[in-house]
Scaffold this active site. Sequence first.
Site, PDB file in Angstrom:
ATOM      1  N   HIS A 236       0.804  -1.215   0.000  1.00  0.00           N
ATOM      2  CA  HIS A 236       0.000   0.000   0.000  1.00  0.00           C
ATOM      3  C   HIS A 236       0.848   1.280   0.000  1.00  0.00           C
ATOM      4  CE1 HIS A 236      -3.473  -2.547   0.992  1.00  0.00           C
ATOM      5  NE2 HIS A 236      -2.813  -3.016   2.027  1.00  0.00           N
TER       6      HIS A 236
HETATM    7  O1  RIB Z   1      -5.083   0.189   4.301  1.00  0.00           O
HETATM    8  C1  RIB Z   1      -3.681   0.149   4.263  1.00  0.00           C
HETATM    9  C2  RIB Z   1      -3.087   1.239   5.093  1.00  0.00           C
HETATM   10  O2  RIB Z   1      -3.377   1.043   6.460  1.00  0.00           O
HETATM   11  C3  RIB Z   1      -1.554   1.256   5.022  1.00  0.00           C
HETATM   12  O3  RIB Z   1      -1.095   2.565   5.245  1.00  0.00           O
HETATM   13  C4  RIB Z   1      -1.158   0.376   6.155  1.00  0.00           C
HETATM   14  O4  RIB Z   1       0.157   0.671   6.644  1.00  0.00           O
HETATM   15  C5  RIB Z   1      -2.179   0.751   7.173  1.00  0.00           C
HETATM   16  O5  RIB Z   1      -1.713   1.926   7.836  1.00  0.00           O
END
Ligand code: RIB
Length: 307
Positions: A236
């Site tokens: 992500h």
């Molecule tokens: O949904 C994914 C996000 O939430 C990313 O930033 C992960 O590190 C969590 O913080």
Amino acid sequence: MPLPIIIDCDPGTDDALALLLALASPELDVRAVTVVGGNVGLDRTVANASALVALAGAAVAVHPGADRPLLGSFVTEPRVHGADGLGGVVLPAGPPAAAEHAADAIRRHLRGAGAPVTLVGLGPATNLALALMTEPALAAKVGQIVLMSGAWGEGNATPAAEFNAGNDPEALAVLLGCGRPVVLVGLELTAQALATPARLAELRAAGSGRALGFACEIQGRVPMSRRLGGAGAALHDPCAVAWLLRPDLFTARACPVTVDLTHGPSRGRTVIDRWGRTGAPATALVAETLEADGFFALLGERLARLP
Ligand code: RIB
Ligand code: CA
């Protein structure tokens, strides 16, 4: 000239790779790393951020920030990130974090900036919102706000909400309304950055430095995503950094985006009007597609530069 940025994060396994990617990239001038609770508690996210900055050999201050959202409390995610936030991988400890609060540091850097500063949000957006809520005029010093946040479909924290948006929807709404360009890198985009075992093996083979080794070790601890069919785990947060480095790898669409601030089952949902059905003005640029091979090549090439 390198782009001045401030990274706000909640390391967090994917935050770890995002931080290393940013610190390895000469196109970016990381002015500060600010830390929020989220994936795990603030004490761990701060210690992890400090260790990661040190691992990258970077001299960037790490500032502790909010240990709770604007309303309520954070819901952590140890199932993905481990109780320590890095999948149990123990990094050499970094230096103590700065005493200055994240929101104060963000305001100070914005106040003193000679050129617009890009804010990169990789966790719940609490620190970023606090900075701009308490000194709104500083929004004029913000070039753009790039957030790993939201989804136009199902969430990953609840059926409705992506984790960062769902953990502080009010903070996300503040940023969407601050008048500065917001880029949302959401779950449908990050699903295309799927770290499969094969991709991870390629990444590990990209170099021989200690930071790359730790990055692959950390990522190797992340469970395969059930939501994504069990074939891999979405990277992500590195996608948000990659947007700044190689925007040509992405397509995006300007959309009206609102955040559900109710306290029912859809709280934290980002309502992304991709087809202009509401007739409302666009409030964010929403990333839609990613050229995954180029993304992983960038990640490997940059992490291999680190010591
Ligand atoms: O949904 C994914 C996000 O939430 C990313 O930033 C992960 O590190 C969590 O913080
Ligand atoms: Ca994160």
